[in-house]
Design a protein around this motif. Structure first.
Motif, PDB file in Angstrom:
ATOM      1  N   ALA A   1      11.388  -0.577  37.782  1.00  0.00           N
ATOM      2  CA  ALA A   1      11.647   0.846  37.585  1.00  0.00           C
ATOM      3  C   ALA A   1      11.347   1.647  38.855  1.00  0.00           C
ATOM      4  O   ALA A   1      12.058   2.613  39.175  1.00  0.00           O
ATOM      5  N   VAL A   2      10.299   1.251  39.573  1.00  0.00           N
ATOM      6  CA  VAL A   2      10.012   1.901  40.861  1.00  0.00           C
ATOM      7  C   VAL A   2      11.191   1.704  41.818  1.00  0.00           C
ATOM      8  O   VAL A   2      11.662   2.643  42.467  1.00  0.00           O
ATOM      9  N   GLN A   3      11.677   0.464  41.902  1.00  0.00           N
ATOM     10  CA  GLN A   3      12.800   0.183  42.793  1.00  0.00           C
ATOM     11  C   GLN A   3      14.040   0.970  42.383  1.00  0.00           C
ATOM     12  O   GLN A   3      14.750   1.517  43.239  1.00  0.00           O
ATOM     13  N   ALA A   4      14.292   1.027  41.099  1.00  0.00           N
ATOM     14  CA  ALA A   4      15.467   1.760  40.624  1.00  0.00           C
ATOM     15  C   ALA A   4      15.342   3.246  40.928  1.00  0.00           C
ATOM     16  O   ALA A   4      16.316   3.905  41.320  1.00  0.00           O
ATOM     17  N   ALA A   5      14.145   3.799  40.760  1.00  0.00           N
ATOM     18  CA  ALA A   5      13.942   5.217  41.050  1.00  0.00           C
ATOM     19  C   ALA A   5      14.130   5.507  42.535  1.00  0.00           C
ATOM     20  O   ALA A   5      14.697   6.537  42.915  1.00  0.00           O
ATOM     21  N   LEU A   6      13.661   4.604  43.386  1.00  0.00           N
ATOM     22  CA  LEU A   6      13.852   4.783  44.822  1.00  0.00           C
ATOM     23  C   LEU A   6      15.338   4.769  45.172  1.00  0.00           C
ATOM     24  O   LEU A   6      15.814   5.565  45.982  1.00  0.00           O
ATOM     25  N   LEU A   7      16.074   3.846  44.563  1.00  0.00           N
ATOM     26  CA  LEU A   7      17.505   3.770  44.822  1.00  0.00           C
ATOM     27  C   LEU A   7      18.236   5.018  44.338  1.00  0.00           C
ATOM     28  O   LEU A   7      19.213   5.452  44.942  1.00  0.00           O
ATOM     29  N   SER A   8      17.754   5.567  43.234  1.00  0.00           N
ATOM     30  CA  SER A   8      18.389   6.763  42.670  1.00  0.00           C
ATOM     31  C   SER A   8      17.886   8.039  43.317  1.00  0.00           C
ATOM     32  O   SER A   8      18.310   9.132  42.942  1.00  0.00           O
ATOM     33  N   GLU A   9      16.977   7.890  44.301  1.00  0.00           N
ATOM     34  CA  GLU A   9      16.363   9.035  44.968  1.00  0.00           C
ATOM     35  C   GLU A   9      15.762  10.002  43.955  1.00  0.00           C
ATOM     36  O   GLU A   9      16.013  11.208  43.974  1.00  0.00           O
ATOM     37  N   SER A  10      14.962   9.439  43.060  1.00  0.00           N
ATOM     38  CA  SER A  10      14.306  10.234  42.022  1.00  0.00           C
ATOM     39  C   SER A  10      12.801  10.049  42.127  1.00  0.00           C
ATOM     40  O   SER A  10      12.206   9.281  41.373  1.00  0.00           O
ATOM     41  N   PRO A  11      12.162  10.727  43.087  1.00  0.00           N
ATOM     42  CA  PRO A  11      10.716  10.547  43.272  1.00  0.00           C
ATOM     43  C   PRO A  11       9.909  10.827  42.010  1.00  0.00           C
ATOM     44  O   PRO A  11       8.897  10.171  41.758  1.00  0.00           O
ATOM     45  N   ALA A  12      10.375  11.762  41.192  1.00  0.00           N
ATOM     46  CA  ALA A  12       9.632  12.071  39.971  1.00  0.00           C
ATOM     47  C   ALA A  12       9.590  10.880  39.030  1.00  0.00           C
ATOM     48  O   ALA A  12       8.630  10.697  38.288  1.00  0.00           O
ATOM     49  N   ASP A  13      10.655  10.060  39.055  1.00  0.00           N
ATOM     50  CA  ASP A  13      10.692   8.888  38.178  1.00  0.00           C
ATOM     51  C   ASP A  13       9.815   7.760  38.677  1.00  0.00           C
ATOM     52  O   ASP A  13       9.503   6.832  37.929  1.00  0.00           O
ATOM     53  N   VAL A  14       9.440   7.821  39.946  1.00  0.00           N
ATOM     54  CA  VAL A  14       8.571   6.777  40.499  1.00  0.00           C
ATOM     55  C   VAL A  14       7.160   6.906  39.950  1.00  0.00           C
ATOM     56  O   VAL A  14       6.484   5.907  39.646  1.00  0.00           O
ATOM     57  N   ALA A  15       6.700   8.149  39.807  1.00  0.00           N
ATOM     58  CA  ALA A  15       5.279   8.410  39.544  1.00  0.00           C
ATOM     59  C   ALA A  15       4.713   7.662  38.337  1.00  0.00           C
ATOM     60  O   ALA A  15       3.676   6.991  38.462  1.00  0.00           O
ATOM     61  N   PRO A  16       5.318   7.731  37.135  1.00  0.00           N
ATOM     62  CA  PRO A  16       4.684   7.069  35.987  1.00  0.00           C
ATOM     63  C   PRO A  16       4.584   5.560  36.143  1.00  0.00           C
ATOM     64  O   PRO A  16       3.599   4.948  35.725  1.00  0.00           O
ATOM     65  N   HIS A  17       5.575   4.976  36.763  1.00  0.00           N
ATOM     66  CA  HIS A  17       5.558   3.519  36.929  1.00  0.00           C
ATOM     67  C   HIS A  17       4.591   3.104  38.029  1.00  0.00           C
ATOM     68  O   HIS A  17       3.900   2.089  37.910  1.00  0.00           O
ATOM     69  N   ALA A  18       4.511   3.897  39.079  1.00  0.00           N
ATOM     70  CA  ALA A  18       3.531   3.623  40.119  1.00  0.00           C
ATOM     71  C   ALA A  18       2.114   3.756  39.558  1.00  0.00           C
ATOM     72  O   ALA A  18       1.229   2.937  39.866  1.00  0.00           O
ATOM     73  N   ALA A  19       1.910   4.761  38.715  1.00  0.00           N
ATOM     74  CA  ALA A  19       0.584   4.932  38.111  1.00  0.00           C
ATOM     75  C   ALA A  19       0.237   3.758  37.197  1.00  0.00           C
ATOM     76  O   ALA A  19      -0.915   3.303  37.166  1.00  0.00           O
ATOM     77  N   ALA A  20       1.221   3.258  36.479  1.00  0.00           N
ATOM     78  CA  ALA A  20       0.978   2.103  35.614  1.00  0.00           C
ATOM     79  C   ALA A  20       0.584   0.881  36.435  1.00  0.00           C
ATOM     80  O   ALA A  20      -0.294   0.101  36.041  1.00  0.00           O
ATOM     81  N   LEU A  21       1.220   0.705  37.580  1.00  0.00           N
ATOM     82  CA  LEU A  21       0.865  -0.421  38.445  1.00  0.00           C
ATOM     83  C   LEU A  21      -0.538  -0.261  38.999  1.00  0.00           C
ATOM     84  O   LEU A  21      -1.296  -1.238  39.103  1.00  0.00           O
ATOM     85  N   VAL A  22      -0.897   0.949  39.343  1.00  0.00           N
ATOM     86  CA  VAL A  22      -2.256   1.198  39.845  1.00  0.00           C
ATOM     87  C   VAL A  22      -3.287   0.878  38.776  1.00  0.00           C
ATOM     88  O   VAL A  22      -4.306   0.228  39.043  1.00  0.00           O
ATOM     89  N   ARG A  23      -3.027   1.317  37.538  1.00  0.00           N
ATOM     90  CA  ARG A  23      -3.975   1.022  36.448  1.00  0.00           C
ATOM     91  C   ARG A  23      -4.091  -0.478  36.215  1.00  0.00           C
ATOM     92  O   ARG A  23      -5.181  -1.020  36.040  1.00  0.00           O
ATOM     93  N   ALA A  24      -2.965  -1.156  36.206  1.00  0.00           N
ATOM     94  CA  ALA A  24      -2.993  -2.602  35.973  1.00  0.00           C
ATOM     95  C   ALA A  24      -3.656  -3.339  37.117  1.00  0.00           C
ATOM     96  O   ALA A  24      -4.154  -4.459  36.945  1.00  0.00           O
ATOM     97  N   GLY A  25      -3.673  -2.721  38.295  1.00  0.00           N
ATOM     98  CA  GLY A  25      -4.262  -3.371  39.460  1.00  0.00           C
ATOM     99  C   GLY A  25      -5.741  -3.639  39.339  1.00  0.00           C
ATOM    100  O   GLY A  25      -6.291  -4.457  40.094  1.00  0.00           O
ATOM    101  N   ASP A  26      -6.419  -2.983  38.395  1.00  0.00           N
ATOM    102  CA  ASP A  26      -7.852  -3.234  38.207  1.00  0.00           C
ATOM    103  C   ASP A  26      -8.119  -4.672  37.782  1.00  0.00           C
ATOM    104  O   ASP A  26      -9.174  -5.237  38.101  1.00  0.00           O
ATOM    105  N   ASN A  27      -7.185  -5.261  37.020  1.00  0.00           N
ATOM    106  CA  ASN A  27      -7.375  -6.630  36.533  1.00  0.00           C
ATOM    107  C   ASN A  27      -6.294  -7.593  37.019  1.00  0.00           C
ATOM    108  O   ASN A  27      -6.261  -8.738  36.599  1.00  0.00           O
ATOM    109  N   SER A  28      -5.403  -7.119  37.877  1.00  0.00           N
ATOM    110  CA  SER A  28      -4.288  -7.957  38.298  1.00  0.00           C
ATOM    111  C   SER A  28      -4.037  -7.789  39.796  1.00  0.00           C
ATOM    112  O   SER A  28      -3.666  -6.702  40.254  1.00  0.00           O
ATOM    113  N   HIS A  29      -4.221  -8.871  40.538  1.00  0.00           N
ATOM    114  CA  HIS A  29      -3.919  -8.832  41.971  1.00  0.00           C
ATOM    115  C   HIS A  29      -2.429  -8.582  42.182  1.00  0.00           C
ATOM    116  O   HIS A  29      -2.047  -7.861  43.125  1.00  0.00           O
TER     117      HIS A  29
END
Length: 700
Positions: A481-509
């Motif tokens: 979804a991050v990649q798709a948002a970047l391709l669509s030039e929709s920075p607002a759509d990046v944020a929720p998925h980037a935040a989800a990855l950051v949260r998951a990063g606590d337990n996932s390398h």
């Protein structure tokens, strides 16, 4: 002229059926009785039909030795007491069918009296048309012995048992299982339909397993879950683990736990029961915040099922599920090894082998080994004579889309996307096909076709929400979804998925590396980044089995770098992650290598090759400058008064002349060529993002 037979050929030629018939009529009745008995299946020495034994005992016929000698002397009986094929056919043809079948039943009785199995004779009797429950029962037992390891043979034996009078409903589930295991989903489904509509269907659990497996392979795992929900916890019995696999895949964790409660022991200590229990438990563990134990259990389950060598109907096999969990964990090399081992062991039989090969292909693609991926795809397509089932067909076309996207071939991507659109119509979203949906999400954004996939993506996000957004299964889809948002030039759509990855990063390398990469992409899009940060993110992607993505990030950043030193550093990183020549004939978009074009010269001190602008015409240089400003074909045409098609042709020629592998490579080469002609100062404005397509958006 027709060939005239020589005397030698006439002597060696088999006798004509009419000759045999005349010869049989000329023999005495006892010889004919002996030949009939042997043709039916009686053997010498051994018991013979009661009628013939009685006649010899009463003196109405010669003794056995005399009868045999007479038959051999006439050429109707071969040495050793066997009847020649032509003679056997003539004897059986001349004898009324009731008489033949009466002798066959008497023969079966002789075997039963001596407690001897009929073996192959049972098959011959059934094929000859004998209806006898003793023959049917023996064929059923033979089919049962072959079912798990030789399902095709089992299917033949069950069909012959039906000919001999076996009960159609009693064998339905087993016949359906054999059809499923050989890949004949249509036959399996038809047989199961006749079974499940019965008021009290026999062998119900097996029938439900086959039905669920058929639906799963048809790409409709929701229907598999429905089968087990209809069966219910009170009737599921040993099929509980398979039910859990289907229900988890459909997003119903509560239903899965009702079928197979957490901590449940295997239904028996057998390999099969242990493998199934470990599969269900491993999947449940994969849904937790710390899913690492789930992968371990699924690998154990796969190893155990490999050792059993059995092909059981289930919604998905542990080898495939373990490979999927490994892919979702950022370990494609492990996924490839698991799938290879399972395929080599014949896990799940011929019906499952294509799926295992396609998962190998996915792991190879993710590791940027397109040639190996295509070899595995070819293996999947030729595993058996049946076409790929819809589930595998969908995975296969998503692979084609992914390979085309990575090669940078737009035409190939469009063709693959059209096939994918067709395959989408024949499958549904489930937990075990999120990777292909993620790949199609990116391709749809690239091709401006998001509307065609949005409905499926809504179902995917809903399924993950129903499972409380398990990190392991969610991470790759968030990254897509991050990649798709970047391709669509929709920075607002990046944020929720980037935040989800950051949260998951606590337990996932894996999630942590993807979050860093997402942040790096956003900085590249914004035109404000540090080369060191981009390189770290790119190498981080490589560390989690995504070298193509890492090289693409570095390549795009190189095309936008303000400083030439940063550009060369990032190009070097891209080359490290994606060395040219790894996949001959395929260009990988976003991973440029600066090669020499005709008339180019070596740069000094850095090993790079500087393209020479002298190979470009003045009009092409003018177009090149506009391309580096980020203009689309249409905008280029409006600026210098040419058509968008002419602008496209100019760019295609420049790409060929400079030897560019792809768009990002072209932009780097154009920039270097124009710098050589008119050097930029350090405070020159940065070039726009490296990969700009005809629509003015970043390519992927």
């Amino acid at each position: 002229m027709p060939h005239q037979a020589t005397p030698a050929e006439e002597a060696s030629a088999p006798p004509h059926p009419h000759q045999i018939a005349n010869q049989l009529r000329g023999e005495n009745a006892a010889v004919r009785e002996l030949l009939l008995a042997l043709s039916v299946g009686f053997t010498l020495p051994g018991p013979l039909p009661e009628e013939l034994e009685r006649r010899m005992a009463d003196g109405q016929a010669e003794g056995m030795e005399a009868l045999v000698a007479r038959a051999e002397a006439s050429g109707l009986l071969q040495p050793g007491g066997t009847v020649a094929g032509a003679v056997q056919k003539a004897v059986l043809t001349a004898t009324p069918t009731p008489r033949v079948q009466a002798l066959q039943r008497e023969l079966v009785g002789c075997y039963a009296a001596e407690d001897r199995p009929l073996g192959e004779l049972a098959r011959e009797l059934a094929r000859s048309g004998l209806a006898d429950q003793r023959v049917a029962a023996e064929l059923e037992k033979a089919g049962d012995r072959a079912l798990e390891h030789h399902p095709a043979l089992a299917g033949q034996l069950y069909d012959e048992a039906l000919l001999a009078g076996a009960d159609e409903m009693a064998t339905a589930a087993r016949r359906a299982q054999s059809a499923w295991a050989t890949g004949d989903l249509d036959s399996a489904g038809r047989i199961i339909d006749t079974l499940l509509i019965c008021p009290d269907p026999p062998d119900l659990q097996r029938g439900a397993d086959v039905s669920a497996a058929v639906w799963a392979q048809r790409g409709m795992l929701a229907r598999s879950a429905d089968v087990y929900s209809w069966l219910g916890p009170e009737r599921v019995g040993p099929s509980g683990p398979a039910a859990a696999v289907a229900l988890i895949g459909h997003g119903n964790r509560a239903g899965a736990e009702a079928m197979f409660p957490a901590g449940s022991a295997p239904s028996s200590p057998t390999f099969l029961a242990v493998a199934q229990a470990q599969t269900a438990t491993g999947l449940m563990e994969s849904l937790s915040a710390e899913p690492h134990r789930g992968l371990l259990l699924l690998i154990h389950a796969s190893d155990t099922l490999n050792a059993s060598g059995a092909a059981l109907p289930m919604p998905d096999v542990p080898g495939a599920l373990a490979a999927l969990v490994a892919l979702h964990s950022g370990e494609p090399h492990l996924a490839e090894a698991i799938a290879q081992t399972a395929a080599a062991a014949g896990q799940g039989g011929d019906a499952v082998k294509p799926r295992l090969f396609l998962l190998q292909a996915w792991a190879a693609m993710q590791q940027n080994n397109p040639d190996e991926a295509r070899l595995a795809i070819n293996e999947a397509s030729k595993t058996n004579h049946w076409p790929l089932v819809p589930r595998d067909e969908f995975l296969g076309v998503a692979l084609e889309v992914g390979l085309a996207r990575r090669s940078g071939e737009v035409h190939g991507l469009i063709l693959a996307w059209e096939r994918a659109r067709e395959a989408m119509l024949h499958t549904t979203v489930d937990l075990y096909n999120l990777l292909p949906w993620g790949e199609l999400m990116i391709a749809a954004a690239r091709l401006r076709e998001t509307r065609r996939i949005s409905h499926y993506l809504e179902e995917a996000w809903k399924l993950l929400r129903d499972l409380d957004n398990p990190p392991l299964w969610s991470i790759p889809l968030h990254w897509a979804a991050v990649q798709a948002a970047l391709l669509s030039e929709s920075p607002a759509d990046v944020a929720p998925h980037a935040a989800a990855l950051v949260r998951a990063g606590d337990n996932s390398h894996f999630a942590s590396q993807l979050a860093s990469a997402g942040k790096a992409w956003v900085s590249v899009l914004a035109g404000s980044f540090k080369a060191s940060d981009i390189e770290a993110a790119a190498r981080g992607l490589n560390a989690v089995g995504m070298p193509w993505e890492g090289a693409r990030l570095a390549g795009h950043a190189a095309a936008r770098a303000d400083e030439r030193q940063d550009m060369l550093r990032l190009l070097s990183c891209a080359r490290d992650l994606h060395p040219q020549g790894n996949s001959p004939g395929a260009s990988s978009e976003g991973q440029p290598e600066v090669r020499g074009a005709p008339g180019s010269a070596q740069g000094s001190g850095n090993g790079a090759v500087r393209p020479d602008a002298s190979v470009l015409s003045e009009r092409e240089k003018e177009v090149a400058r506009l391309v580096l400003e980020g203009k689309t074909y249409r905008e280029i045409g409006e600026t210098i008064y040419i058509s968008p098609r002419t602008a496209e042709h100019h760019i295609a020629r420049m790409r060929r002349r400079l030897g560019a592998e792809n768009r990002s490579d072209l932009l780097v080469r154009l920039r270097l060529a124009l710098e050589a002609e008119t050097p930029q100062t350090s405070d020159s404005p940065a070039a726009p993002m490296g990969a700009v397509s005809v629509a003015g958006r970043p390519t992927n």
